[in-house]
Design a protein around this motif. Structure first.
Motif, PDB file in Angstrom:
ATOM      1  N   PRO A 260       0.836  -1.219   0.000  1.00 41.02           N
ATOM      2  CA  PRO A 260       0.000   0.000   0.000  1.00 41.02           C
ATOM      3  C   PRO A 260       0.862   1.257   0.000  1.00 41.02           C
ATOM      4  CG  PRO A 260      -0.713  -1.551   1.706  1.00 41.02           C
ATOM      5  CD  PRO A 260       0.605  -2.044   1.204  1.00 41.02           C
ATOM      6  N   SER A 261       0.340   2.314  -0.596  1.00 38.70           N
ATOM      7  CA  SER A 261       1.097   3.563  -0.655  1.00 38.70           C
ATOM      8  C   SER A 261       1.360   4.140   0.734  1.00 38.70           C
ATOM      9  CB  SER A 261       0.350   4.587  -1.523  1.00 38.70           C
ATOM     10  OG  SER A 261      -0.938   4.861  -0.973  1.00 38.70           O
ATOM     11  N   THR A 262       0.418   3.939   1.675  1.00 39.51           N
ATOM     12  CA  THR A 262       0.623   4.461   3.029  1.00 39.51           C
ATOM     13  C   THR A 262       1.839   3.818   3.680  1.00 39.51           C
ATOM     14  OG1 THR A 262      -0.973   2.818   3.829  1.00 39.51           O
ATOM     15  CG2 THR A 262      -1.796   5.039   3.417  1.00 39.51           C
ATOM     16  N   VAL A 263       2.040   2.525   3.422  1.00 39.96           N
ATOM     17  CA  VAL A 263       3.199   1.819   3.977  1.00 39.96           C
ATOM     18  C   VAL A 263       4.470   2.255   3.241  1.00 39.96           C
ATOM     19  CG1 VAL A 263       4.261  -0.441   4.309  1.00 39.96           C
ATOM     20  CG2 VAL A 263       1.813  -0.138   4.732  1.00 39.96           C
ATOM     21  N   TRP A 264       4.401   2.326   1.931  1.00 39.43           N
ATOM     22  CA  TRP A 264       5.573   2.684   1.121  1.00 39.43           C
ATOM     23  C   TRP A 264       6.135   4.042   1.535  1.00 39.43           C
ATOM     24  CZ3 TRP A 264       8.574  -0.022  -2.047  1.00 39.43           C
ATOM     25  CH2 TRP A 264       9.391   0.640  -2.966  1.00 39.43           C
ATOM     26  N   TRP A 265       5.272   5.063   1.555  1.00 38.33           N
ATOM     27  CA  TRP A 265       5.744   6.408   1.904  1.00 38.33           C
ATOM     28  C   TRP A 265       5.956   6.547   3.401  1.00 38.33           C
ATOM     29  CZ3 TRP A 265       7.439   7.668  -2.397  1.00 38.33           C
ATOM     30  CH2 TRP A 265       6.725   7.487  -3.578  1.00 38.33           C
ATOM     31  N   GLY A 266       5.221   5.780   4.200  1.00 38.99           N
ATOM     32  CA  GLY A 266       5.435   5.824   5.644  1.00 38.99           C
ATOM     33  C   GLY A 266       6.806   5.302   6.031  1.00 38.99           C
ATOM     34  N   VAL A 267       7.226   4.205   5.403  1.00 34.93           N
ATOM     35  CA  VAL A 267       8.563   3.659   5.666  1.00 34.93           C
ATOM     36  C   VAL A 267       9.630   4.649   5.208  1.00 34.93           C
ATOM     37  CG1 VAL A 267      10.186   1.838   5.011  1.00 34.93           C
ATOM     38  CG2 VAL A 267       7.833   1.257   5.637  1.00 34.93           C
TER      39      VAL A 267
ATOM     40  N   ALA B  61      17.194   2.998  11.652  1.00 36.90           N
ATOM     41  CA  ALA B  61      16.140   2.438  12.501  1.00 36.90           C
ATOM     42  C   ALA B  61      15.854   0.992  12.113  1.00 36.90           C
ATOM     43  CB  ALA B  61      14.869   3.268  12.378  1.00 36.90           C
ATOM     44  N   LYS B  62      15.527   0.181  13.101  1.00 37.40           N
ATOM     45  CA  LYS B  62      15.134  -1.195  12.838  1.00 37.40           C
ATOM     46  C   LYS B  62      13.618  -1.223  12.669  1.00 37.40           C
ATOM     47  CE  LYS B  62      15.373  -5.933  14.561  1.00 37.40           C
ATOM     48  NZ  LYS B  62      15.883  -6.839  15.623  1.00 37.40           N
ATOM     49  N   ILE B  63      13.187  -1.606  11.487  1.00 41.14           N
ATOM     50  CA  ILE B  63      11.761  -1.594  11.165  1.00 41.14           C
ATOM     51  C   ILE B  63      11.228  -3.021  11.210  1.00 41.14           C
ATOM     52  CG2 ILE B  63      10.040  -0.978   9.428  1.00 41.14           C
ATOM     53  CD1 ILE B  63      11.955   1.121   8.375  1.00 41.14           C
ATOM     54  N   ASP B  64      10.332  -3.271  12.140  1.00 40.48           N
ATOM     55  CA  ASP B  64       9.703  -4.587  12.242  1.00 40.48           C
ATOM     56  C   ASP B  64       8.197  -4.412  12.248  1.00 40.48           C
ATOM     57  OD1 ASP B  64       9.135  -3.609  14.764  1.00 40.48           O
ATOM     58  OD2 ASP B  64      10.613  -4.868  15.784  1.00 40.48           O
ATOM     59  N   GLU B  65       7.467  -5.537  12.373  1.00 39.03           N
ATOM     60  CA  GLU B  65       6.001  -5.459  12.288  1.00 39.03           C
ATOM     61  C   GLU B  65       5.394  -4.650  13.419  1.00 39.03           C
ATOM     62  OE1 GLU B  65       7.054  -9.772  13.558  1.00 39.03           O
ATOM     63  OE2 GLU B  65       7.765  -8.245  12.144  1.00 39.03           O
ATOM     64  N   SER B  66       5.991  -4.722  14.610  1.00 41.05           N
ATOM     65  CA  SER B  66       5.467  -3.950  15.746  1.00 41.05           C
ATOM     66  C   SER B  66       5.601  -2.452  15.488  1.00 41.05           C
ATOM     67  CB  SER B  66       6.207  -4.327  17.033  1.00 41.05           C
ATOM     68  OG  SER B  66       6.020  -5.696  17.331  1.00 41.05           O
TER      69      SER B  66
ATOM     70  N   ALA C 289       2.374   0.153  14.988  1.00 37.46           N
ATOM     71  CA  ALA C 289       2.192   1.300  15.874  1.00 37.46           C
ATOM     72  C   ALA C 289       2.303   2.627  15.127  1.00 37.46           C
ATOM     73  CB  ALA C 289       3.221   1.249  17.008  1.00 37.46           C
ATOM     74  N   THR C 290       3.231   2.703  14.192  1.00 38.08           N
ATOM     75  CA  THR C 290       3.493   3.967  13.497  1.00 38.08           C
ATOM     76  C   THR C 290       2.481   4.254  12.399  1.00 38.08           C
ATOM     77  OG1 THR C 290       5.859   3.659  13.910  1.00 38.08           O
ATOM     78  CG2 THR C 290       5.238   5.318  12.283  1.00 38.08           C
ATOM     79  N   LEU C 291       2.105   3.215  11.641  1.00 35.73           N
ATOM     80  CA  LEU C 291       1.243   3.415  10.476  1.00 35.73           C
ATOM     81  C   LEU C 291      -0.182   2.930  10.693  1.00 35.73           C
ATOM     82  CD1 LEU C 291       3.776   2.346   7.690  1.00 35.73           C
ATOM     83  CD2 LEU C 291       3.402   4.609   8.695  1.00 35.73           C
TER      84      LEU C 291
ATOM     85  N   GLN D 177      -2.753  -3.508  10.956  1.00 31.95           N
ATOM     86  CA  GLN D 177      -2.842  -4.723  11.751  1.00 31.95           C
ATOM     87  C   GLN D 177      -1.496  -5.437  11.793  1.00 31.95           C
ATOM     88  OE1 GLN D 177      -5.523  -5.706  13.492  1.00 31.95           O
ATOM     89  NE2 GLN D 177      -6.662  -3.901  12.814  1.00 31.95           N
ATOM     90  N   SER D 178      -1.216  -6.097  12.909  1.00 35.16           N
ATOM     91  CA  SER D 178       0.073  -6.764  13.084  1.00 35.16           C
ATOM     92  C   SER D 178       0.311  -7.828  12.019  1.00 35.16           C
ATOM     93  CB  SER D 178       0.148  -7.398  14.477  1.00 35.16           C
ATOM     94  OG  SER D 178       0.071  -6.404  15.482  1.00 35.16           O
ATOM     95  N   VAL D 179      -0.743  -8.580  11.678  1.00 34.49           N
ATOM     96  CA  VAL D 179      -0.595  -9.621  10.654  1.00 34.49           C
ATOM     97  C   VAL D 179      -0.226  -8.995   9.312  1.00 34.49           C
ATOM     98  CG1 VAL D 179      -1.773 -11.459   9.404  1.00 34.49           C
ATOM     99  CG2 VAL D 179      -2.206 -11.144  11.850  1.00 34.49           C
ATOM    100  N   ALA D 180      -0.893  -7.887   8.965  1.00 32.66           N
ATOM    101  CA  ALA D 180      -0.585  -7.201   7.711  1.00 32.66           C
ATOM    102  C   ALA D 180       0.809  -6.598   7.751  1.00 32.66           C
ATOM    103  CB  ALA D 180      -1.625  -6.128   7.433  1.00 32.66           C
ATOM    104  N   ALA D 181       1.181  -6.028   8.903  1.00 32.25           N
ATOM    105  CA  ALA D 181       2.497  -5.413   9.029  1.00 32.25           C
ATOM    106  C   ALA D 181       3.600  -6.438   8.812  1.00 32.25           C
ATOM    107  CB  ALA D 181       2.632  -4.773  10.407  1.00 32.25           C
ATOM    108  N   LYS D 182       3.394  -7.653   9.298  1.00 37.25           N
ATOM    109  CA  LYS D 182       4.387  -8.707   9.112  1.00 37.25           C
ATOM    110  C   LYS D 182       4.593  -9.009   7.635  1.00 37.25           C
ATOM    111  CE  LYS D 182       5.552 -13.367  10.741  1.00 37.25           C
ATOM    112  NZ  LYS D 182       5.114 -14.503  11.601  1.00 37.25           N
ATOM    113  N   GLN D 183       3.497  -9.040   6.858  1.00 40.89           N
ATOM    114  CA  GLN D 183       3.608  -9.307   5.430  1.00 40.89           C
ATOM    115  C   GLN D 183       4.282  -8.142   4.705  1.00 40.89           C
ATOM    116  OE1 GLN D 183       3.077 -12.061   3.733  1.00 40.89           O
ATOM    117  NE2 GLN D 183       3.728 -11.024   1.846  1.00 40.89           N
ATOM    118  N   TYR D 184       4.010  -6.918   5.158  1.00 43.31           N
ATOM    119  CA  TYR D 184       4.641  -5.761   4.526  1.00 43.31           C
ATOM    120  C   TYR D 184       6.160  -5.781   4.737  1.00 43.31           C
ATOM    121  CZ  TYR D 184      -0.151  -4.012   4.304  1.00 43.31           C
ATOM    122  OH  TYR D 184      -1.496  -3.870   4.060  1.00 43.31           O
ATOM    123  N   ILE D 185       6.585  -6.252   5.899  1.00 37.62           N
ATOM    124  CA  ILE D 185       8.021  -6.378   6.148  1.00 37.62           C
ATOM    125  C   ILE D 185       8.647  -7.361   5.154  1.00 37.62           C
ATOM    126  CG2 ILE D 185       9.760  -7.170   7.788  1.00 37.62           C
ATOM    127  CD1 ILE D 185       8.614  -4.482   8.513  1.00 37.62           C
ATOM    128  N   VAL D 186       7.940  -8.458   4.909  1.00 37.53           N
ATOM    129  CA  VAL D 186       8.419  -9.441   3.935  1.00 37.53           C
ATOM    130  C   VAL D 186       8.543  -8.799   2.557  1.00 37.53           C
ATOM    131  CG1 VAL D 186       7.864 -11.605   2.756  1.00 37.53           C
ATOM    132  CG2 VAL D 186       7.473 -11.397   5.219  1.00 37.53           C
TER     133      VAL D 186
END
Length: 234
Positions: free
Chosen positions: A21-28, A38-43, A47-49, A52-61
């Motif tokens: 998603p664009s919100t994740v792309w530009w947010g990162v 910075a260490k960027i993980d699902e947590s 919290a920042t964007l 959901q934690s499950v979605a955040a984990k996939q975005y990290i991948v």
């Protein structure tokens, strides 16, 4: 080359194309602009964007797959170039060539891609229309040479041309109705079958009299006397 350890370009057998998603792309990108190491993980993403934690984990991948995060979740040398405006376009070229097949990049080069053509290409890879549209949006976002709002607009398939046409349509539309405009009063209508008193209806008559210039005073007096007799209702 910033990318040295990424997987080979996807083929027909490997259709795991990015979908971010664009919100994740530009947010990162904003996170890395503030804190490059910075260490960027699902947590952190959750919290920042506000995802959901499950979605955040996939975005990290996905972010690791495109080469922006390393195995520890920290920004790669490519991410360091990607986070800065002056080297953003060059980083985009690296991302496009590393994440997508040469055929797609050729028919839809970064910064000059047609959205429908990109969607059609993904559909030829066996994807449905909805999934192809999502994959195309990510492709247009990743390969846009302009960061921020311009890149998000490109992902939606928008352009300056569409914006100008919208403004023309707005300017040529009918003027708005003024809410406070005084209402035009209408004379009350008499009920059906009711008799109307003719004396209650005002009647205005305009009478023009042409008198010869050589008429005597007696003749003029006679004319006005006749007018009073026939026009007045005494």
């Amino acid at each position: 080359m910033w990318i040295s350890s990424l997987r080979e370009s996807p083929t027909m057998a490997d259709q795991s194309f990015p979908q971010i998603p664009s919100t994740v792309w530009w947010g990162v990108r904003e996170i890395l602009q503030r804190s490059p190491r910075a260490k960027i993980d699902e947590s952190m993403l959750a919290a920042t964007l506000s995802v959901q934690s499950v979605a955040a984990k996939q975005y990290i991948v996905e972010l690791k797959k495109v080469g922006l995060l390393d195995d520890e979740g920290r920004g790669t040398p490519l991410a360091n170039a990607w986070r800065m405006d002056e080297s953003y376009a060059q980083a985009v070229d690296e991302l496009a060539n590393a994440c997508y097949p040469e055929g797609l990049v050729t028919i839809a080069p970064p910064g000059n891609a047609d959205r429908q053509r990109v969607v059609n290409w993904f559909m030829t890879q066996g994807l449905g229309a909805g999934t192809a549209g999502n994959k195309a949006a990510t492709y247009l976002m990743i390969t846009s040479p302009e960061p921020g709002a311009a890149g998000a607009a490109a992902a939606r398939g928008e352009s300056k041309k569409s914006s100008s046409s919208d403004s023309v349509a707005t300017s040529t539309s009918a003027p708005p109705i003024r809410k406070n405009a005084p209402a035009r009063k209408q004379a009350p209508r008499a009920p059906e079958g009711a008799r109307v008193d003719s004396t209650s209806i005002p009647l205005n008559l305009n009478v023009q009299i042409h008198i010869s210039a050589d008429a005597s005073s007696e003749q003029i007096e006679t004319i006005f006397s006749a007018m009073r007799k026939y026009l007045r209702n005494d």
